[in-house]
Design a protein around this motif. Sequence first.
Motif, PDB file in Angstrom:
ATOM      1  N   THR A   1       0.857  -1.186   0.000  1.00 26.56           N
ATOM      2  CA  THR A   1       0.000   0.000   0.000  1.00 26.56           C
ATOM      3  C   THR A   1       0.900   1.246   0.000  1.00 26.56           C
ATOM      4  OG1 THR A   1      -0.132  -0.224   2.422  1.00 26.56           O
ATOM      5  CG2 THR A   1      -2.009  -1.044   1.175  1.00 26.56           C
ATOM      6  N   VAL A   2       1.328   1.668  -1.181  1.00 25.24           N
ATOM      7  CA  VAL A   2       2.344   2.728  -1.289  1.00 25.24           C
ATOM      8  C   VAL A   2       1.870   4.071  -0.732  1.00 25.24           C
ATOM      9  CG1 VAL A   2       3.656   4.144  -2.940  1.00 25.24           C
ATOM     10  CG2 VAL A   2       3.580   1.652  -3.199  1.00 25.24           C
ATOM     11  N   GLY A   3       0.670   4.502  -1.101  1.00 27.80           N
ATOM     12  CA  GLY A   3       0.106   5.757  -0.588  1.00 27.80           C
ATOM     13  C   GLY A   3       1.054   6.926  -0.761  1.00 27.80           C
ATOM     14  N   ASN A   4       1.417   7.575   0.349  1.00 20.05           N
ATOM     15  CA  ASN A   4       2.348   8.715   0.280  1.00 20.05           C
ATOM     16  C   ASN A   4       3.803   8.275   0.224  1.00 20.05           C
ATOM     17  OD1 ASN A   4       0.358  10.739   0.308  1.00 20.05           O
ATOM     18  ND2 ASN A   4       0.131  10.524   2.526  1.00 20.05           N
TER      19      ASN A   4
ATOM     20  N   HIS B   1       5.811   6.634   2.460  1.00 18.22           N
ATOM     21  CA  HIS B   1       6.714   6.601   3.630  1.00 18.22           C
ATOM     22  C   HIS B   1       7.352   5.224   3.815  1.00 18.22           C
ATOM     23  CE1 HIS B   1       5.405  10.550   4.715  1.00 18.22           C
ATOM     24  NE2 HIS B   1       4.145  10.158   4.764  1.00 18.22           N
ATOM     25  N   ASP B   2       6.526   4.192   3.706  1.00 21.89           N
ATOM     26  CA  ASP B   2       7.063   2.833   3.881  1.00 21.89           C
ATOM     27  C   ASP B   2       7.938   2.434   2.691  1.00 21.89           C
ATOM     28  OD1 ASP B   2       5.673   2.593   6.290  1.00 21.89           O
ATOM     29  OD2 ASP B   2       3.883   1.812   5.291  1.00 21.89           O
TER      30      ASP B   2
ATOM     31  N   ASP C   1      -0.179   0.222  -5.547  1.00 21.04           N
ATOM     32  CA  ASP C   1      -1.315   1.059  -5.143  1.00 21.04           C
ATOM     33  C   ASP C   1      -2.276   1.149  -6.311  1.00 21.04           C
ATOM     34  OD1 ASP C   1      -1.485   3.203  -2.517  1.00 21.04           O
ATOM     35  OD2 ASP C   1      -2.976   3.433  -4.088  1.00 21.04           O
ATOM     36  N   ILE C   2      -3.558   1.356  -5.984  1.00 20.99           N
ATOM     37  CA  ILE C   2      -4.543   1.486  -7.056  1.00 20.99           C
ATOM     38  C   ILE C   2      -4.766   2.956  -7.436  1.00 20.99           C
ATOM     39  CG2 ILE C   2      -5.752  -0.702  -6.690  1.00 20.99           C
ATOM     40  CD1 ILE C   2      -7.790   0.827  -4.985  1.00 20.99           C
ATOM     41  N   GLN C   3      -4.085   3.886  -6.705  1.00 19.26           N
ATOM     42  CA  GLN C   3      -4.226   5.313  -7.030  1.00 19.26           C
ATOM     43  C   GLN C   3      -3.016   5.783  -7.833  1.00 19.26           C
ATOM     44  OE1 GLN C   3      -6.027   8.173  -4.353  1.00 19.26           O
ATOM     45  NE2 GLN C   3      -5.900   6.628  -2.716  1.00 19.26           N
TER      46      GLN C   3
ATOM     47  N   SER D   1      -4.028  -3.641  -8.026  1.00 15.04           N
ATOM     48  CA  SER D   1      -4.383  -4.068  -6.669  1.00 15.04           C
ATOM     49  C   SER D   1      -3.337  -5.056  -6.147  1.00 15.04           C
ATOM     50  CB  SER D   1      -5.746  -4.752  -6.693  1.00 15.04           C
ATOM     51  OG  SER D   1      -5.999  -5.346  -5.434  1.00 15.04           O
ATOM     52  N   HIS D   2      -3.063  -4.947  -4.863  1.00 15.77           N
ATOM     53  CA  HIS D   2      -2.138  -5.913  -4.256  1.00 15.77           C
ATOM     54  C   HIS D   2      -2.675  -7.339  -4.317  1.00 15.77           C
ATOM     55  CE1 HIS D   2      -3.941  -3.748  -0.521  1.00 15.77           C
ATOM     56  NE2 HIS D   2      -4.803  -4.616  -0.977  1.00 15.77           N
TER      57      HIS D   2
ATOM     58  N   ASN E   1      -0.350  -1.163   5.035  1.00 17.42           N
ATOM     59  CA  ASN E   1      -0.949  -0.159   5.901  1.00 17.42           C
ATOM     60  C   ASN E   1      -2.321   0.100   5.282  1.00 17.42           C
ATOM     61  OD1 ASN E   1      -1.610   1.969   7.539  1.00 17.42           O
ATOM     62  ND2 ASN E   1       0.264   3.125   7.174  1.00 17.42           N
ATOM     63  N   LEU E   2      -3.343  -0.485   5.895  1.00 17.60           N
ATOM     64  CA  LEU E   2      -4.665  -0.546   5.255  1.00 17.60           C
ATOM     65  C   LEU E   2      -5.438   0.761   5.378  1.00 17.60           C
ATOM     66  CD1 LEU E   2      -5.590  -4.159   6.461  1.00 17.60           C
ATOM     67  CD2 LEU E   2      -4.694  -3.479   4.222  1.00 17.60           C
TER      68      LEU E   2
ATOM     69  N   TYR F   1      -7.522   4.149   4.079  1.00 18.75           N
ATOM     70  CA  TYR F   1      -7.451   5.161   3.020  1.00 18.75           C
ATOM     71  C   TYR F   1      -6.203   6.016   3.178  1.00 18.75           C
ATOM     72  CZ  TYR F   1      -9.667   7.672   6.869  1.00 18.75           C
ATOM     73  OH  TYR F   1      -9.945   8.176   8.102  1.00 18.75           O
TER      74      TYR F   1
HETATM   75  C1  LIG Z   1      -3.155   4.009   4.645  1.00 17.52           C
HETATM   76  S1  LIG Z   1      -2.743   4.294   2.986  1.00 17.52           S
HETATM   77  C2  LIG Z   1      -1.064   3.779   2.876  1.00 17.52           C
HETATM   78  C3  LIG Z   1      -0.081   4.740   3.480  1.00 17.52           C
HETATM   79  C4  LIG Z   1       1.338   4.510   3.026  1.00 17.52           C
HETATM   80  N1  LIG Z   1       1.916   3.286   3.538  1.00 17.52           N
HETATM   81  C5  LIG Z   1       2.239   5.698   3.340  1.00 17.52           C
HETATM   82  O1  LIG Z   1       3.325   5.496   3.857  1.00 17.52           O
HETATM   83  O2  LIG Z   1       1.831   6.811   3.035  1.00 17.52           O
HETATM   84  C6  LIG Z   1      -3.588   2.979   2.116  1.00 17.52           C
HETATM   85  C7  LIG Z   1      -3.321   2.951   0.624  1.00 17.52           C
HETATM   86  O3  LIG Z   1      -3.832   1.734   0.100  1.00 17.52           O
HETATM   87  C8  LIG Z   1      -4.238   1.975  -1.225  1.00 17.52           C
HETATM   88  N2  LIG Z   1      -5.109   0.882  -1.676  1.00 17.52           N
HETATM   89  C9  LIG Z   1      -6.433   0.730  -1.505  1.00 17.52           C
HETATM   90  N3  LIG Z   1      -6.842  -0.425  -2.049  1.00 17.52           N
HETATM   91  C10 LIG Z   1      -5.736  -1.024  -2.591  1.00 17.52           C
HETATM   92  C11 LIG Z   1      -5.507  -2.246  -3.298  1.00 17.52           C
HETATM   93  N4  LIG Z   1      -6.510  -3.088  -3.547  1.00 17.52           N
HETATM   94  N5  LIG Z   1      -4.253  -2.513  -3.695  1.00 17.52           N
HETATM   95  C12 LIG Z   1      -3.224  -1.665  -3.436  1.00 17.52           C
HETATM   96  N6  LIG Z   1      -3.388  -0.501  -2.768  1.00 17.52           N
HETATM   97  C13 LIG Z   1      -4.620  -0.194  -2.350  1.00 17.52           C
HETATM   98  C14 LIG Z   1      -4.912   3.338  -1.162  1.00 17.52           C
HETATM   99  O4  LIG Z   1      -4.957   3.923  -2.433  1.00 17.52           O
HETATM  100  C15 LIG Z   1      -3.989   4.078  -0.163  1.00 17.52           C
HETATM  101  O5  LIG Z   1      -3.034   4.824  -0.850  1.00 17.52           O
END
Ligand SMILES: C[S@@+](CC[C@H](N)C(=O)[O-])C[C@H]1O[C@@H](n2cnc3c(N)ncnc32)[C@H](O)[C@@H]1O
Length: 202
Positions: free
Chosen positions: A26-29, A31-32, A50-52, A77-78, A99-100, A102
Amino acid sequence: VIRLTEEAHRLIRESIKAGDVVIDSTVGNGHDTRFLAELVGPQGHVYGFDIQQLALERVKNDLHELGFDHVTLIHDSHSQMKLHIPLNFCNKISAIMFNLGYLPGGNKSVITQSESTRLAVSSSIELLADGGILTIIAYRGHEGGKEEHDAIEEMLKQSLDSIISVRTIESGTSNTAPRLFVIRKRVALASETIYCEQPRSS
Ligand SMILES: C[S@@+](CC[C@H](N)C(=O)[O-])C[C@H]1O[C@@H](n2cnc3c(N)ncnc32)[C@H](O)[C@@H]1O
């Protein structure tokens, strides 16, 4: 109150070394992703999902500025991770992070879902090397979060003790507090080896 993100980092730092191949589910921003990229170094590799697309673009730019070219970001999707990880890394991944929920500061309607999370966690266990570590931070406070947490807990309960060990760390005492699952793959006995099989893309 324990910060689960820091706790996950601490445990991962103890478990992996330069040159390892790891996954940020879950790449998101990012950090990990950045944390993992620093730890494995240029000899290692990080696969990030990530899906975004927008989030991935931003992280890609950051990584480029840092001069990190040992990270592959995948817009999918993962739950499909086995399609993207080269087969020769099956059972060779030393750490996988989730890191689940949003993206903080992002679109709150793009959220991880029980079924795809369950599939992704199951694939992660297959991909992990013997002794590898999987960390999952689950949030129980938002809509659907409790169901997602329970789905993970249930599938981990049904997994064989001989294949993984599981422990959990809560960030508070309330039953809606975020929870960190720490899963370690045990050394698989020959008869119990889980084989990775890449699904054919259709
Ligand atoms: C809590 S954030 C992750 C924060 C991230 N680890 C960081 O360091 O910023 C959760 C992320 O999971 C992504 N996400 C949601 N559904 C997903 C999926 N099916 N596969 C991969 N990523 C997904 C969202 O788009 C969101 O960016």
